[in-house]
Design a protein around this motif. Sequence first.
Motif, PDB file in Angstrom:
ATOM      1  N   UNK A  55       0.833  -1.209   0.000  1.00  0.00           N
ATOM      2  CA  UNK A  55       0.000   0.000   0.000  1.00  0.00           C
ATOM      3  C   UNK A  55       0.865   1.254   0.000  1.00  0.00           C
ATOM      4  N   UNK A  56       1.924   1.246   0.811  1.00  0.00           N
ATOM      5  CA  UNK A  56       2.817   2.399   0.869  1.00  0.00           C
ATOM      6  C   UNK A  56       3.564   2.586  -0.445  1.00  0.00           C
ATOM      7  N   UNK A  57       3.960   1.485  -1.075  1.00  0.00           N
ATOM      8  CA  UNK A  57       4.656   1.586  -2.360  1.00  0.00           C
ATOM      9  C   UNK A  57       3.734   2.133  -3.443  1.00  0.00           C
ATOM     10  N   UNK A  58       2.463   1.767  -3.408  1.00  0.00           N
ATOM     11  CA  UNK A  58       1.500   2.331  -4.356  1.00  0.00           C
ATOM     12  C   UNK A  58       1.356   3.828  -4.111  1.00  0.00           C
ATOM     13  N   UNK A  59       1.325   4.219  -2.842  1.00  0.00           N
ATOM     14  CA  UNK A  59       1.248   5.644  -2.514  1.00  0.00           C
ATOM     15  C   UNK A  59       2.466   6.390  -3.062  1.00  0.00           C
ATOM     16  N   UNK A  60       3.643   5.820  -2.878  1.00  0.00           N
ATOM     17  CA  UNK A  60       4.857   6.439  -3.421  1.00  0.00           C
ATOM     18  C   UNK A  60       4.804   6.499  -4.942  1.00  0.00           C
ATOM     19  N   UNK A  61       4.312   5.437  -5.556  1.00  0.00           N
ATOM     20  CA  UNK A  61       4.214   5.407  -7.022  1.00  0.00           C
ATOM     21  C   UNK A  61       3.321   6.527  -7.523  1.00  0.00           C
ATOM     22  N   UNK A  62       2.239   6.789  -6.799  1.00  0.00           N
ATOM     23  CA  UNK A  62       1.328   7.849  -7.238  1.00  0.00           C
ATOM     24  C   UNK A  62       1.998   9.213  -7.196  1.00  0.00           C
ATOM     25  N   UNK A  63       3.007   9.370  -6.363  1.00  0.00           N
ATOM     26  CA  UNK A  63       3.708  10.649  -6.251  1.00  0.00           C
ATOM     27  C   UNK A  63       4.868  10.779  -7.237  1.00  0.00           C
ATOM     28  N   UNK A  64       5.444   9.659  -7.621  1.00  0.00           N
ATOM     29  CA  UNK A  64       6.695   9.708  -8.375  1.00  0.00           C
ATOM     30  C   UNK A  64       6.600   9.310  -9.842  1.00  0.00           C
ATOM     31  N   UNK A  65       5.602   8.523 -10.204  1.00  0.00           N
ATOM     32  CA  UNK A  65       5.573   7.940 -11.542  1.00  0.00           C
ATOM     33  C   UNK A  65       4.581   8.646 -12.459  1.00  0.00           C
ATOM     34  N   UNK A  66       4.809   8.496 -13.766  1.00  0.00           N
ATOM     35  CA  UNK A  66       3.836   9.018 -14.724  1.00  0.00           C
ATOM     36  C   UNK A  66       2.595   8.119 -14.700  1.00  0.00           C
ATOM     37  N   UNK A  67       1.550   8.550 -15.354  1.00  0.00           N
ATOM     38  CA  UNK A  67       0.249   7.874 -15.255  1.00  0.00           C
ATOM     39  C   UNK A  67       0.302   6.409 -15.712  1.00  0.00           C
ATOM     40  N   UNK A  68       0.928   6.127 -16.849  1.00  0.00           N
ATOM     41  CA  UNK A  68       0.988   4.751 -17.351  1.00  0.00           C
ATOM     42  C   UNK A  68       1.753   3.837 -16.404  1.00  0.00           C
ATOM     43  N   UNK A  73       2.092  -0.204 -11.844  1.00  0.00           N
ATOM     44  CA  UNK A  73       2.458  -0.498 -10.460  1.00  0.00           C
ATOM     45  C   UNK A  73       1.230  -0.911  -9.657  1.00  0.00           C
ATOM     46  N   UNK A  74       0.123  -0.207  -9.850  1.00  0.00           N
ATOM     47  CA  UNK A  74      -1.103  -0.561  -9.134  1.00  0.00           C
ATOM     48  C   UNK A  74      -1.567  -1.958  -9.502  1.00  0.00           C
ATOM     49  N   UNK A  75      -1.469  -2.294 -10.764  1.00  0.00           N
ATOM     50  CA  UNK A  75      -1.855  -3.634 -11.219  1.00  0.00           C
ATOM     51  C   UNK A  75      -0.962  -4.699 -10.592  1.00  0.00           C
ATOM     52  N   UNK A  76       0.327  -4.437 -10.546  1.00  0.00           N
ATOM     53  CA  UNK A  76       1.265  -5.397  -9.952  1.00  0.00           C
ATOM     54  C   UNK A  76       0.968  -5.598  -8.467  1.00  0.00           C
ATOM     55  N   UNK A  77       0.658  -4.521  -7.753  1.00  0.00           N
ATOM     56  CA  UNK A  77       0.391  -4.654  -6.328  1.00  0.00           C
ATOM     57  C   UNK A  77      -0.977  -5.278  -6.056  1.00  0.00           C
TER      58      UNK A  77
END
Length: 100
Positions: A55-68, A73-77
């Motif tokens: 959950x925390x990694x998804x939160x970080x991904x939302x801050x750091x990664x582009x939309x695609x 990342x969300x799919x992988x988690x």
Amino acid sequence: MTAEIIAFPKQECGDRLVSSIARLEALSIDVERVGADDPGASLDQLLAAMERMSDQLVDLASLLLDEDTKLQAQSAFRSLSGRIAETRETFDLIGRRRDI
């Protein structure tokens, strides 16, 4: 006297990033402590920690990664969460079989 407009950088993203990293660090410390204090800790505790970390990694991904990349990342988690649930179910079945 003239007034100067000072534009301060937006702190929202930075604050969220620092906060998210701090929560992830706290989770990793908890996992290390469980492993050190009780190497035979219940699998459920470790699986729950994995879920919280994802959950925390998804939160970080939302801050750091582009939309695609964020969607990937969300799919992988989500897949990881499904596998954690399957692991819990399997160990529950094994535990019930031992009780018989």
